[in-house]
Design a protein around this motif. Structure first.
Motif, mmCIF file in Angstrom:
data_model
loop_
_atom_site.group_PDB
_atom_site.id
_atom_site.type_symbol
_atom_site.label_atom_id
_atom_site.label_comp_id
_atom_site.label_asym_id
_atom_site.label_seq_id
_atom_site.Cartn_x
_atom_site.Cartn_y
_atom_site.Cartn_z
ATOM 1 N N LYS A 97 0.815 -1.205 0.000
ATOM 2 C CA LYS A 97 0.000 0.000 0.000
ATOM 3 C C LYS A 97 0.853 1.261 0.000
ATOM 4 O O LYS A 97 0.622 2.170 -0.807
ATOM 5 N N CYS A 98 1.789 1.364 0.921
ATOM 6 C CA CYS A 98 2.492 2.635 1.031
ATOM 7 C C CYS A 98 3.852 2.603 0.357
ATOM 8 O O CYS A 98 4.531 1.588 0.317
ATOM 9 N N ILE A 99 4.224 3.750 -0.195
ATOM 10 C CA ILE A 99 5.449 3.843 -0.992
ATOM 11 C C ILE A 99 6.708 3.524 -0.185
ATOM 12 O O ILE A 99 7.561 2.774 -0.663
ATOM 13 N N VAL B 36 14.037 7.036 6.429
ATOM 14 C CA VAL B 36 12.729 7.506 5.957
ATOM 15 C C VAL B 36 11.676 6.414 6.077
ATOM 16 O O VAL B 36 10.515 6.680 6.391
ATOM 17 N N LEU C 26 -0.377 12.247 -3.724
ATOM 18 C CA LEU C 26 -0.563 11.434 -4.917
ATOM 19 C C LEU C 26 -1.783 10.537 -4.798
ATOM 20 O O LEU C 26 -2.450 10.268 -5.771
ATOM 21 N N THR D 191 -6.614 7.356 2.271
ATOM 22 C CA THR D 191 -6.064 6.032 2.539
ATOM 23 C C THR D 191 -4.692 6.100 3.197
ATOM 24 O O THR D 191 -4.230 5.130 3.731
ATOM 25 N N ALA E 212 -1.794 6.248 1.668
ATOM 26 C CA ALA E 212 -0.934 5.300 0.957
ATOM 27 C C ALA E 212 0.383 5.905 0.481
ATOM 28 O O ALA E 212 1.416 5.252 0.530
ATOM 29 N N CYS E 213 0.382 7.136 -0.008
ATOM 30 C CA CYS E 213 1.609 7.638 -0.626
ATOM 31 C C CYS E 213 2.588 8.219 0.373
ATOM 32 O O CYS E 213 3.792 8.252 0.105
ATOM 33 N N ARG E 214 2.116 8.672 1.516
ATOM 34 C CA ARG E 214 2.960 9.227 2.588
ATOM 35 C C ARG E 214 3.664 10.517 2.196
ATOM 36 O O ARG E 214 4.520 11.009 2.932
ATOM 37 N N VAL F 193 3.187 13.867 4.568
ATOM 38 C CA VAL F 193 3.610 13.890 5.971
ATOM 39 C C VAL F 193 4.008 15.283 6.420
ATOM 40 O O VAL F 193 4.551 16.072 5.645
ATOM 41 N N LEU G 18 6.752 12.030 12.195
ATOM 42 C CA LEU G 18 6.112 12.443 10.953
ATOM 43 C C LEU G 18 4.759 11.750 10.866
ATOM 44 O O LEU G 18 4.677 10.553 11.084
ATOM 45 N N LYS H 22 13.328 17.710 7.938
ATOM 46 C CA LYS H 22 12.991 16.296 8.051
ATOM 47 C C LYS H 22 11.884 15.939 7.054
ATOM 48 O O LYS H 22 11.935 14.919 6.366
ATOM 49 N N ASN I 15 13.131 16.171 3.396
ATOM 50 C CA ASN I 15 13.991 15.036 3.099
ATOM 51 C C ASN I 15 13.184 13.757 2.905
ATOM 52 O O ASN I 15 13.425 12.992 1.979
ATOM 53 N N ALA I 16 12.204 13.564 3.778
ATOM 54 C CA ALA I 16 11.367 12.363 3.657
ATOM 55 C C ALA I 16 10.655 12.362 2.306
ATOM 56 O O ALA I 16 10.614 11.351 1.609
ATOM 57 N N VAL J 77 13.056 11.473 -0.508
ATOM 58 C CA VAL J 77 13.389 10.047 -0.565
ATOM 59 C C VAL J 77 12.215 9.261 -1.119
ATOM 60 O O VAL J 77 12.390 8.373 -1.950
ATOM 61 N N ILE J 78 11.007 9.600 -0.685
ATOM 62 C CA ILE J 78 9.835 8.866 -1.166
ATOM 63 C C ILE J 78 9.692 9.014 -2.675
ATOM 64 O O ILE J 78 9.457 8.046 -3.399
ATOM 65 N N LEU K 106 12.316 7.071 -4.462
ATOM 66 C CA LEU K 106 12.007 5.640 -4.463
ATOM 67 C C LEU K 106 11.056 5.320 -5.617
ATOM 68 O O LEU K 106 11.216 4.321 -6.309
ATOM 69 N N LEU K 107 10.061 6.202 -5.815
ATOM 70 C CA LEU K 107 9.127 5.976 -6.920
ATOM 71 C C LEU K 107 9.831 6.077 -8.261
ATOM 72 O O LEU K 107 9.574 5.324 -9.184
#
Lengths: 639, 147, 543
Positions: A490-492, A536, C34, C43, C45-47, C50, C59, C79, C82-83, C86-87, C90-91
């Motif tokens: 679910k979460c990235i 993270v 997103l 939901t 889901a994407c975080r 935060v 967070l 913080k 940066n989070a 990174v997220i 990652l995508l």
């Protein structure tokens, strides 16, 4: 007398507790009794064949022997374990009794002769019976001494699915007490006072959770046991259910009562066939005994208990994911708040407790919160089941008093020579981390994640021992691979994070496709990226799986950074596990065809005729390096 | 399939979905398209959703499995005591990856994280039979027996 | 209950249970998201959303965390940023690199977020995902290698439509969004409405493009090139370029298309008007027969497919008059060896699906040769360098030269009811009020009564599947004379492939444009159109 009458006599007629000696079976029988300690691990070891051969022996020799099927004591290296009680003599335990050994061993024993030493495990001393020579005292075995068996018996000598035997051990007396003498609020208070913490990994105060659900007046409420247990390396839940299903049922009935729930549900992983089979039979007997159903023994309380089999997904061990699964959906965790005690199953107040947590409940009720606190240490009362495996001599399921040091545990599960070659211990499974030998003095206790006092987060109790033949990078890769497959997606941070972490570890543990500067730079960046992503993931993942997945890597880097760096900069894997780091090939210009390398190659991977250049077949090469060492002509290249 | 569906009550609660899918698979071996569409009408969940939910869990299959289901343990003890090589070895010998069935329909590979025989690792299970302390040669023998 | 919390060192008033994200949007702080869909519950889901709680340095996702007394939040601390970086990195690590060729290149939300976070290279190396594309649907193209699993499409299809043609399948590294048994949209219960295209943040779900095929045909075909433009398209372009009069824009478009090379240009109005006319006749007969059933009047192919497959009990109530574009197709392609190449410009992809249905084909060939969207029309204009306002104006060809204002009105929210009642009243008593509904309606369900021949009738105007599902019982009970049904909340103007425009007042402005045209126009109902009169008399019906 019906079962209900028997139940009434045992539980409600008098509140006296039986004087029981947990360890010695009170079997004053005049025929030999054979105890088959049968559970999944012993089945895998072959105990079913052993049992059928014992039956064969009985038939062929026309003797009268009773066979009692019970559950294994958790000392898996000794499986299959068979107990024999000859009239007048103490109970002896035989280890590794494979089917082909049965006839000769039984010939010896039934004639009061000692079988070969390799079968001698232990005996249970009792003044009433004559002891055997050579068999050590069961309670002097170091594997037994290290344990404090509170929720499980050290050795179980009766059937797991006999409710009357359970009564004889004061089973269900806790539930009877609750039903007749305590209000739900009082039950919650006892559990709160015991400071019992959840054993599934969360470590939250059980009593507090119950209290919250009790105070919520939204009905109907649900009490759920989390027996999903997909933690690779932890089989505590399975052992508990296979060994003592009635205790789980009693704990659940007490818990359901305590929060005013009318439905207790046990969510068991579908693949635990034996556990489910025994649990189903136990539930039936509970029902026949009148201990579940409507208006239990006239108390006005309705409690039903049922099993739901989980179709298997590790993340369903997370409580909101488990609830989702029960509701007929994908097992994907939901954001908290709201907590399940507020809005859980079908939006009603729900408590989800781990199997082991529930196993602690009946004795706390029966003997009191203070009695529970006699075990363990402050902030970590009680015991915890650890599934110890890996490079140990005596793998198994051990019930350890909290506050015991890792070093003490290791000396009990390893012989002396092995202890010295231990490289690290990995505790807690995919959500846990490594412990370095320098820290083996640390005690196994709950870790308040806010004030990290140590690195131990034992989760569900997976305890894996590694020695020099294991590679830290490889173990990290293993757990990350598990996380990548089990992440709900679910979460990235979790879904992509575990994937990228795995990719980086893969890159570190394999030879780069080219030797370009870019590739090299990517590899060097690997460690910093690991740390960056790990932080993270811990900060932003939706549930525990993603938050704790990086702990293995973080502790790996903390204690074994040099091993990572060796892999990256020197492309070396000391343990010899990451074989793909190097490629061995032969330089045809230098090779004279002497054939020495062919002789030294253990994998038959080098081909070539005398005086012509040789060639290494990559698919067969196991990267042992023998050819490199042997070659006098500098013809073997390692890249 | 007809009789299975007929045994169900006229309207089924959504919380029963997984149990019904498990029962069907236990009987018929896998979940097929027709069954999912028929069940959808009874339970009030769209077929696409039933497929999505079922595919989340390791247990459910959507294709018939082979005559022999080979379970290799991918648990941590078996890995530490070296069974990862067994998984690679099996793939090398049969060409099958996790979840795949051989073209002759004889062998299906299903990896299981922890079969429960940690003291006797590496453990391999074929249908209902267990093999313990399996080496590469043992594995070769097992595969040959199955063919 | 109201209280204050601290956001970025400022005190802000909030109400109990408000989510942090809603507060931030309210006060003008832009937080990247997103997975968020306005109107659906969050939901988490994407975080990406935060924010940092300053007391614990935790967070938390702002979309799903409610405000609490004493909260002290930093929305853009180091913080947090940066989070987010990174997220997003990652995508991007396994996202395809071919942005240059992606249909979403100028509108990709992932692209925009990455840009706002100053991401200029691929931090985490990885292989771009290789997933098969789903080309089965004639209107919707799924390029799953670009999917970032935000889950919006799944939630739209499930919660807004109750169809779940696509769902999240598998878990962990094998997770993907797929149709049942991965057979493709065409083989699932997808109604091809295209809502998923509207909400997809990347180029994973886009419309299937035929504009290049069209250009090829323009240059190479010997046939007579005919193009029909929906009024929704005209109104959309008009609003986009700030052209004040509907007819001015219409005539501009006609001129431009003629210059590009089309031989004949029409609006969809003749089709709309025949549709209105035929339905009016059906309804009048229905009344004469004293039938008690409710008739369902719809031109929306997605709504029709939905009723037929999911609410089959309502299926017999559909009036089954073909859709306006199909009516025109039969009209233009009168004979078997027709020499017409027909293009239709529509606001939605359901028409692309409709065009390939067997009932709309002759000897296996679709009657409408190409269906393109309003978006694609704009691309066509861009290819040919046409800018609006265009220099040339021309009136559409016959029969579109006698278009009434009912045509455009028909395509607005409540438009079927408005124009149908108008036509019924006109046919019966030759007089009718100009504005029936006061057309300020923003509701997805409206009931309305009118009197015809001294009899009172009730009708309902339904937009959206959820509104429809609530009224099934009423419809079956024959409560209404007829109901109008469309899938999109704002009817055809809200079509999924209309021009991309974030203006929240877009629908109000477009409706005003059309109402202005209608208000001053006397030729405002089907039967007033000489074309319809001729159609009536000559029975120029389907072959």
């Amino acid at each position: 007398m019906t079962l209900k009458d028997i139940t009434y006599n045992y539980l409600f007629k008098s509140t006296e507790l039986f004087e029981i000696n947990n360890f010695t079976p009170d079997l004053n029988i005049d025929i030999p009794v054979v105890f088959a300690f049968r559970s999944t691990c012993s089945i895998i070891a072959g105990i079913d064949d052993t049992i059928s051969y014992i039956e064969k022996y009985i038939n062929e020799n026309s003797i009268n022997i009773k066979i009692v099927e019970t559950s294994c004591p958790g000392l898996c290296s000794f499986d299959p374990v068979i107990g024999v009680k000859i009239p007048g003599r103490t109970l002896i335990l035989l280890k590794n009794l494979y089917y082909y050994e049965v006839f000769s061993v039984f010939d010896s024993i039934l004639n009061h002769f000692l079988p070969d030493t390799k079968f001698l495990l232990a005996q249970i001393y009792d003044q009433k019976y004559n002891s055997w020579p050579e068999f050590p005292d069961f309670f002097s075995l170091k594997q037994v001494k290290i344990q404090k068996r509170n929720i499980l018996e050290p050795i179980k000598t009766y059937s797991p699915i006999s409710i009357t035997d359970y009564f004889a051990k004061n089973g269900f007396k806790g539930f009877a007490k609750v039903l007749t003498k305590l209000t739900p609020s009082e039950v919650c208070s006892i559990i709160e006072n015991s400071e019992l913490k959840g054993r599934g990994g969360g470590g939250f105060f059980t009593g507090k959770k119950w209290r919250k659900a009790l105070e919520n007046n939204n009905n109907p409420k649900y009490f759920i046991c989390n027996a999903d247990e997909s933690d690779p390396g932890s089989v505590a839940g399975r052992i508990l259910i296979e060994t003592d299903p009635f205790k789980l049922i009693e704990g659940m009935l007490i818990g359901a009562y305590a929060i005013n729930a009318s439905k207790a549900i046990i969510y068991v992983r579908n693949t635990y066939k034996l556990a489910i089979e025994r649990l189903k039979k136990a539930i039936e007997q509970t029902k026949s005994a009148g201990l579940s159903g409507d208006d239990i023994f006239g108390s006005g309380i309705n409690l039903s208990i049922e099993i739901v089999t989980g179709p298997v997904a590790y993340v369903c061990g997370e409580e909101t994911a488990l609830i989702s699964s029960l509701e007929g959906s994908r097992g994907m965790p939901k954001p908290k708040p709201p907590y399940p005690s507020d809005k859980g199953f079908l939006e009603k107040p729900t408590i989800v407790n781990n199997v082991e947590t529930i196993f602690n409940i009946p004795s706390i009720i029966l003997y009191g919160a203070e009695s529970f606190k006699q075990t363990g240490i402050k902030e970590s009362f009680g015991t915890k089941l650890f599934t110890i495996s890996g490079k140990v001599d005596y793998p198994g399921v051990y019930e350890i008093e909290l506050g015991t040091s890792i070093a003490d545990v290791l000396s009990a599960v390893c012989d002396d020579e092995s202890v010295n070659s231990i490289k690290a211990v990995h505790i807690g499974g995919p959500s846990g981390g490594f412990i370095h030998p320098d820290k083996f003095y640390e005690k196994l206790v709950f870790n308040d994640s806010k004030n990290k006092s140590n690195d131990i987060w034992f989760g569900a109790g997976s305890f894996v021992v590694l020695n020099k033949s294991n590679c830290i990078v490889d173990v990290c890769k293993y757990f990350l691979d598990f996380d990548v497959n089990e992440s709900c997606g679910k979460c990235i941070p979790c879904r992509e994070g575990t994937r990228v972490l795995y990719d980086i570890l893969k890159r570190i543990s394999e030879r780069p496709p080219t030797n370009s500067k870019h590739e090299t730079l990517q590899r060097f960046k690997g460690v910093t990226q690991l740390e960056e992503i790990a932080v993270v993931m811990q900060e932003t993942s939706l549930c525990g799986l993603g938050q704790n997945a990086p702990i293995t890597i973080i502790t790996g880097l903390k204690y074994f950074r040099d091993e990572f760096e060796e892999h990256i900069y020197e492309k070396k894997c000391d343990a010899g596990v990451c074989r793909d780091l190097k490629l061995y090939n032969i330089n045809i210009d230098n090779c004279v065809g002497c054939g020495l390398c062919v002789k030294r190659c253990p994998a038959d991977a080098i081909i070539g005729s005398l005086h012509t250049a040789h060639f290494i077949v990559q698919e067969r090469c196991i990267k042992c390096g023998n050819c490199f060492k042997a070659c006098k002509f500098n013809a073997v290249n390692i890249i | 399939m007809e009789e299975f569906l007929n045994k169900l009550p006229t309207s089924v609660s959504k919380t029963e979905l997984l149990r019904i899918l498990q029962e069907f698979q236990d009987k018929y071996g896998y979940l097929d398209n027709d069954f999912i569409h028929e069940l959808s009408k009874k339970i009030g969940i769209q077929p696409g959703k039933i497929f999505g939910i079922a595919s989340f869990y390791s247990q459910f299959r959507f294709k018939p499995s082979g005559k022999y289901i080979v379970n290799l343990c991918s648990g941590v003890a078996c890995h530490i005591n070296s069974s990862e090589n067994l998984i690679n070895e099996f793939t090398k010998l049969t060409g099958l990856k996790d979840g795949e069935t051989s073209t002759d329909g004889k062998i299906t590979l299903e990896l299981v994280p922890c079969l429960g025989g940690c003291a006797n690792s590496p453990v391999v299970k074929v249908n209902d039979k267990y093999y313990i302390k399996v080496t590469k040669t043992d594995l070769l023998k097992i595969i040959q027996e199955l063919k | 209950m109201e209280f204050t919390i601290t956001i970025n060192n400022k005190k802000i008033k909030v109400s109990n249970n408000e989510k942090i994200l809603d507060v931030l949007r309210r006060i003008g702080i832009n937080i990247p998201t997103l997975c968020n869909v306005p109107g659906l519950s969050p939901t988490g889901a994407c975080r990406l959303c935060v924010v940092e709680l300053n007391d614990t340095n935790e967070l938390v996702p702002s979309c799903s965390t409610p405000v609490r007394v004493g909260m002290n939040i930093s929305t853009h601390s180091n913080k947090v940023i940066n989070a987010r970086r990174v997220i997003v990195n990652l995508l991007l690590s396994n996202h395809p690199d071919n942005c240059l060729y992606c249909d979403k290149r100028s509108y990709c939300e992932l692209h925009q977020i990455a840009e706002n976070l100053n991401i200029t290279d691929r931090s985490f190396p990885g292989e771009p995902k290789k997933s098969k594309s789903d080309r089965s649907s004639p209107g919707i193209l799924r390029e799953m290698s670009k999917c970032i699993l935000c889950g919006r499409c799944v939630r739209i299809c499930e919660e807004m439509l109750g169809i779940s043609a696509i769902d999240i399948v598998n878990r962990g590294k094998n997770i993907e969004i797929e149709t049942i048994f991965k057979k493709g949209l065409f083989y699932s219960n997808c109604i091809h409405c295209g809502l998923c295209i509207k909400y997809c943040p990347t180029g994973a779900i886009i419309e299937k493009s035929y504009v290049q095929n069209l250009i090829d045909k323009l240059n190479n075909s010997e046939k007579e090139k005919v193009i029909v433009i929906s009024n929704s398209t005209i109104a959309d372009i008009s609003n986009f370029y700030g052209i004040k009069k509907f007819t001015d824009c219409r005539n501009n478009i006609v001129g431009a298309l003629k210059d590009i090379g089309f031989d004949k240009v029409f609006t969809l109005s003749p089709g709309n008007e025949i549709f209105i006319y035929e339905n009016a006749v059906k309804i009048l007969n229905h009344i004469k027969d004293k039938s008690n059933n409710t008739l369902i009047v719809t031109d929306c192919p997605a709504a029709k497919k939905y009723v037929k497959s999911e609410l089959s009990e309502l299926s017999p109530l559909l009036t089954s008059i073909p859709s306006p574009q199909q009516i025109l197709a039969k009209f233009f392609k009168k004979s078997d060896d027709s020499n017409v190449f027909m293009t239709v410009v529509t606001p939605c992809v359901a028409n692309k699906y409709e065009a390939v249905q067997s009932s709309n084909t002759t000897k296996g060939v679709p009657d409408i040769d190409i269906v393109i969207s309003s978006n694609e029309l704009l691309k066509l204009f861009n290819t040919y360098g046409i800018e609006f306002p265009y220099s040339r104006k021309q009136i559409p060809d016959n029969p579109s030269n006698s278009d009434t204002s009912a045509g455009p009105l028909f395509e607005t929210k409540g438009g079927i009811s408005e124009t149908l009642i108008r036509e019924l009243l006109y046919q019966n008593q030759k007089s009718y009020p100009k504005k029936l509904f006061e057309i300020k309606n923003d509701k997805n369900f409206i009931e309305f009564s009118f009197v015809l021949n001294n009899q009172q009738f009730k009708i309902a105007s339904i937009h959206g599947i959820s509104s429809l599902k609530e009224k099934v019982e009423d419809i079956l009970s024959g409560k209404y004379l007829f109901v109008e049904l469309r899938l999109c909340e704002n009817a055809c103007i809200d079509g999924c492939v209309q021009l991309r425009d974030d203006d929240p007042d877009k629908f109000k402005k477009i409706k005003k444009l059309i109402l202005d045209y209608d208000e001053t126009n006397n030729s405002d109902t089907a039967s007033k159109n000489p074309f319809i009169k001729a159609y009536k008399n000559n029975n120029l019906k389907q072959k």
